[in-house]
Write a protein that holds these residues in place. Structure first.
Motif, PDB file in Angstrom:
ATOM      1  N   GLY A  36       0.824  -1.202   0.000  1.00 38.43           N
ATOM      2  CA  GLY A  36       0.000   0.000   0.000  1.00 38.43           C
ATOM      3  C   GLY A  36       0.854   1.246   0.000  1.00 38.43           C
ATOM      4  N   VAL A  37       0.353   2.285  -0.676  1.00 39.28           N
ATOM      5  CA  VAL A  37       0.954   3.617  -0.581  1.00 39.28           C
ATOM      6  C   VAL A  37      -0.174   4.567  -0.177  1.00 39.28           C
ATOM      7  CG1 VAL A  37       2.067   5.524  -1.810  1.00 39.28           C
ATOM      8  CG2 VAL A  37       2.749   3.169  -2.322  1.00 39.28           C
ATOM      9  N   VAL A  38       0.083   5.368   0.858  1.00 39.31           N
ATOM     10  CA  VAL A  38      -0.929   6.297   1.358  1.00 39.31           C
ATOM     11  C   VAL A  38      -0.392   7.719   1.244  1.00 39.31           C
ATOM     12  CG1 VAL A  38      -2.128   7.054   3.468  1.00 39.31           C
ATOM     13  CG2 VAL A  38      -2.037   4.621   2.885  1.00 39.31           C
ATOM     14  N   SER A  39      -1.180   8.573   0.612  1.00 41.28           N
ATOM     15  CA  SER A  39      -0.772   9.966   0.399  1.00 41.28           C
ATOM     16  C   SER A  39      -1.918  10.866   0.843  1.00 41.28           C
ATOM     17  CB  SER A  39      -0.485  10.167  -1.096  1.00 41.28           C
ATOM     18  OG  SER A  39      -0.196  11.526  -1.357  1.00 41.28           O
ATOM     19  N   ILE A  40      -1.749  11.511   1.986  1.00 41.33           N
ATOM     20  CA  ILE A  40      -2.814  12.369   2.521  1.00 41.33           C
ATOM     21  C   ILE A  40      -2.296  13.809   2.584  1.00 41.33           C
ATOM     22  CG2 ILE A  40      -4.337  12.820   4.494  1.00 41.33           C
ATOM     23  CD1 ILE A  40      -4.950  10.150   3.094  1.00 41.33           C
ATOM     24  N   PHE A  41      -2.939  14.669   1.803  1.00 36.07           N
ATOM     25  CA  PHE A  41      -2.614  16.101   1.770  1.00 36.07           C
ATOM     26  C   PHE A  41      -1.166  16.377   1.378  1.00 36.07           C
ATOM     27  CE2 PHE A  41      -6.302  16.143   4.860  1.00 36.07           C
ATOM     28  CZ  PHE A  41      -7.202  16.625   3.929  1.00 36.07           C
ATOM     29  N   PHE A  42      -0.648  15.566   0.448  1.00 42.98           N
ATOM     30  CA  PHE A  42       0.623  15.906  -0.197  1.00 42.98           C
ATOM     31  C   PHE A  42       0.253  16.466  -1.576  1.00 42.98           C
ATOM     32  CE2 PHE A  42       4.140  14.691  -3.103  1.00 42.98           C
ATOM     33  CZ  PHE A  42       5.030  15.656  -2.648  1.00 42.98           C
ATOM     34  N   HIS A  43       0.624  17.720  -1.816  1.00 41.81           N
ATOM     35  CA  HIS A  43       0.189  18.410  -3.033  1.00 41.81           C
ATOM     36  C   HIS A  43       1.353  18.530  -4.004  1.00 41.81           C
ATOM     37  CE1 HIS A  43      -2.856  19.417   0.008  1.00 41.81           C
ATOM     38  NE2 HIS A  43      -3.677  19.337  -1.015  1.00 41.81           N
ATOM     39  N   CYS A  44       1.383  17.577  -4.918  1.00 41.32           N
ATOM     40  CA  CYS A  44       2.451  17.500  -5.918  1.00 41.32           C
ATOM     41  C   CYS A  44       2.127  18.476  -7.072  1.00 41.32           C
ATOM     42  CB  CYS A  44       2.460  16.058  -6.431  1.00 41.32           C
ATOM     43  SG  CYS A  44       3.635  15.727  -7.716  1.00 41.32           S
ATOM     44  N   PRO A  45       3.078  19.272  -7.537  1.00 40.82           N
ATOM     45  CA  PRO A  45       2.782  20.211  -8.630  1.00 40.82           C
ATOM     46  C   PRO A  45       2.256  19.495  -9.883  1.00 40.82           C
ATOM     47  CG  PRO A  45       4.974  20.585  -7.733  1.00 40.82           C
ATOM     48  CD  PRO A  45       4.472  19.321  -7.104  1.00 40.82           C
ATOM     49  N   THR A  46       1.322  20.148 -10.572  1.00 37.03           N
ATOM     50  CA  THR A  46       0.685  19.547 -11.758  1.00 37.03           C
ATOM     51  C   THR A  46       1.714  19.073 -12.776  1.00 37.03           C
ATOM     52  OG1 THR A  46      -1.023  21.206 -11.445  1.00 37.03           O
ATOM     53  CG2 THR A  46      -1.161  19.929 -13.438  1.00 37.03           C
ATOM     54  N   ARG A  47       2.769  19.868 -12.963  1.00 35.40           N
ATOM     55  CA  ARG A  47       3.725  19.548 -14.030  1.00 35.40           C
ATOM     56  C   ARG A  47       4.483  18.233 -13.795  1.00 35.40           C
ATOM     57  NH1 ARG A  47       5.587  23.616 -11.026  1.00 35.40           N
ATOM     58  NH2 ARG A  47       7.562  23.291  -9.943  1.00 35.40           N
ATOM     59  N   THR A  48       4.594  17.786 -12.521  1.00 32.26           N
ATOM     60  CA  THR A  48       5.328  16.538 -12.253  1.00 32.26           C
ATOM     61  C   THR A  48       4.404  15.415 -11.784  1.00 32.26           C
ATOM     62  OG1 THR A  48       5.747  17.347 -10.037  1.00 32.26           O
ATOM     63  CG2 THR A  48       7.519  17.669 -11.625  1.00 32.26           C
ATOM     64  N   ARG A  49       3.105  15.722 -11.763  1.00 31.64           N
ATOM     65  CA  ARG A  49       2.132  14.819 -11.135  1.00 31.64           C
ATOM     66  C   ARG A  49       2.045  13.447 -11.801  1.00 31.64           C
ATOM     67  NH1 ARG A  49      -2.985  18.222  -9.624  1.00 31.64           N
ATOM     68  NH2 ARG A  49      -1.450  19.167  -8.250  1.00 31.64           N
ATOM     69  N   MET A  50       2.001  13.465 -13.156  1.00 23.34           N
ATOM     70  CA  MET A  50       1.815  12.201 -13.862  1.00 23.34           C
ATOM     71  C   MET A  50       3.004  11.269 -13.615  1.00 23.34           C
ATOM     72  SD  MET A  50      -0.101  11.921 -17.368  1.00 23.34           S
ATOM     73  CE  MET A  50       1.066  11.821 -18.675  1.00 23.34           C
ATOM     74  N   GLU A  51       4.190  11.849 -13.736  1.00 20.42           N
ATOM     75  CA  GLU A  51       5.414  11.054 -13.527  1.00 20.42           C
ATOM     76  C   GLU A  51       5.466  10.546 -12.074  1.00 20.42           C
ATOM     77  OE1 GLU A  51       8.956  13.364 -14.301  1.00 20.42           O
ATOM     78  OE2 GLU A  51      10.179  11.784 -13.398  1.00 20.42           O
ATOM     79  N   PHE A  52       5.069  11.405 -11.150  1.00 22.56           N
ATOM     80  CA  PHE A  52       5.096  11.032  -9.731  1.00 22.56           C
ATOM     81  C   PHE A  52       4.142   9.859  -9.467  1.00 22.56           C
ATOM     82  CE2 PHE A  52       4.022  11.649  -5.216  1.00 22.56           C
ATOM     83  CZ  PHE A  52       5.287  11.684  -4.692  1.00 22.56           C
ATOM     84  N   HIS A  53       2.939   9.939 -10.023  1.00 23.27           N
ATOM     85  CA  HIS A  53       1.962   8.860  -9.814  1.00 23.27           C
ATOM     86  C   HIS A  53       2.432   7.564 -10.476  1.00 23.27           C
ATOM     87  CE1 HIS A  53      -1.641  11.687  -8.771  1.00 23.27           C
ATOM     88  NE2 HIS A  53      -0.736  11.615  -7.833  1.00 23.27           N
ATOM     89  N   GLN A  54       3.099   7.680 -11.621  1.00 24.38           N
ATOM     90  CA  GLN A  54       3.606   6.468 -12.280  1.00 24.38           C
ATOM     91  C   GLN A  54       4.647   5.766 -11.402  1.00 24.38           C
ATOM     92  OE1 GLN A  54       4.791   8.040 -16.072  1.00 24.38           O
ATOM     93  NE2 GLN A  54       2.747   7.767 -16.955  1.00 24.38           N
ATOM     94  N   LYS A  55       5.492   6.587 -10.750  1.00 24.24           N
ATOM     95  CA  LYS A  55       6.499   5.999  -9.844  1.00 24.24           C
ATOM     96  C   LYS A  55       5.813   5.257  -8.696  1.00 24.24           C
ATOM     97  CE  LYS A  55      10.127   9.451 -10.065  1.00 24.24           C
ATOM     98  NZ  LYS A  55      10.822  10.445  -9.248  1.00 24.24           N
ATOM     99  N   LEU A  56       4.754   5.872  -8.163  1.00 23.83           N
ATOM    100  CA  LEU A  56       4.037   5.231  -7.053  1.00 23.83           C
ATOM    101  C   LEU A  56       3.383   3.925  -7.521  1.00 23.83           C
ATOM    102  CD1 LEU A  56       2.309   8.231  -5.221  1.00 23.83           C
ATOM    103  CD2 LEU A  56       4.470   7.121  -4.698  1.00 23.83           C
ATOM    104  N   GLU A  57       2.846   3.953  -8.719  1.00 20.77           N
ATOM    105  CA  GLU A  57       2.205   2.741  -9.254  1.00 20.77           C
ATOM    106  C   GLU A  57       3.231   1.612  -9.417  1.00 20.77           C
ATOM    107  OE1 GLU A  57      -0.063   3.604 -12.790  1.00 20.77           O
ATOM    108  OE2 GLU A  57      -1.340   5.040 -11.730  1.00 20.77           O
ATOM    109  N   ARG A  58       4.409   1.970  -9.937  1.00 17.54           N
ATOM    110  CA  ARG A  58       5.468   0.950 -10.108  1.00 17.54           C
ATOM    111  C   ARG A  58       5.900   0.385  -8.759  1.00 17.54           C
ATOM    112  NH1 ARG A  58       7.579   4.316 -14.203  1.00 17.54           N
ATOM    113  NH2 ARG A  58       9.180   5.184 -12.823  1.00 17.54           N
ATOM    114  N   ALA A  59       5.839   1.205  -7.732  1.00 19.46           N
ATOM    115  CA  ALA A  59       6.316   0.787  -6.409  1.00 19.46           C
ATOM    116  C   ALA A  59       5.361  -0.195  -5.720  1.00 19.46           C
ATOM    117  CB  ALA A  59       6.505   2.018  -5.521  1.00 19.46           C
TER     118      ALA A  59
END
Ligand SMILES: C[S@@+](CC[C@H](N)C(=O)[O-])C[C@H]1O[C@@H](n2cnc3c(N)ncnc32)[C@H](O)[C@@H]1O
Length: 195
Positions: free
Chosen positions: A100-123
């Motif tokens: 599981g990955v839990v992210s509560i009130f972490f506000h990632c900038p829009t410009r890096t959001r997609m890449e950031f979520h992909q990293k979380l998915e791979r993890a």
């Protein structure tokens, strides 16, 4: 001293001692014994909810004051978590490492959001869960907490390209009472996905 260390140096707990409401609502989706990564964990309230559920919790956050408070808080409650100081934009989340990955009130900038979520998915391991809540684009109208910069706020569109099975995706207006910094009627995006 950086912003978050200052905030966490104040008396009490900035976001309260109870787990976030959305996490609490979905807690039973996390199997007992699950290895969960709590990103931007702060002072440990969400970690404690997961520990009580029977999960193993590893926190990551920039704030060393947050880390000390979270370790003391979980220990006082009879639990043990691990906690690393790191910048999430530089962090190696690993591959198929977490249940599981839990992210509560972490506000990632829009410009890096997609890449950031992909990293979380791979993890995530296959079957692993990604649970997320953060403020929506119209939150500044409510003035009840969170960033004011639109670049840091979310819409449900942010999750439309996810490769995870979507268990929950909703823009919600709800009364949040989570510490003195998050209090009042608010607009949030909630997401739960399964790999
Ligand atoms: C609004 S607080 C939420 C804390 C916690 N998730 C909760 O719900 O109680 C945001 C957290 O994100 C952390 N944070 C912000 N930017 C970060 C970054 N780049 N890397 C790691 N942590 C970060 C802060 O230190 C802070 O603990």
């Amino acid at each position: 001293m950086q912003k978050w260390d200052e905030r966490f140096s104040e008396e009490g707990f900035a976001y309260g001692v109870e787990p976030n409401d959305f996490l609490r609502e979905k807690l039973e989706n996390f199997p007992v014994g699950a290895k969960v990564l709590c990103i931007a964990e702060g002072e440990g309230r969400n970690a404690l909810g997961l520990l009580k559920r029977g999960c193993e919790v590893h926190g990551v956050d920039l704030s060393s004051v947050g880390k000390e408070k979270a370790l003391a808080f979980t220990q006082e409650n009879g639990f043990k978590m691990t906690y690393e100081i790191a910048d999430l934009f530089e962090y190696d989340f690993g591959e198929e490492k977490w249940d599981g990955v839990v992210s509560i009130f972490f506000h990632c900038p829009t410009r890096t959001r997609m890449e950031f979520h992909q990293k979380l998915e791979r993890a995530l391991k296959p079957g692993g869960l990604y649970l997320f809540e953060a403020y929506a684009k119209d939150q500044p109208e409510f003035g009840t907490g969170g960033p004011k910069d639109e670049e840091l706020l979310y819409t449900t569109e942010d999750f439309k390209n996810s490769n995870l099975e979507q268990l929950h995706l909703e823009g919600v207006k709800r009364e949040i009472i989570e510490g003195k910094y998050h209090t009042g009627m608010s607009s949030v995006i909630q997401y739960l996905g399964k790999k």
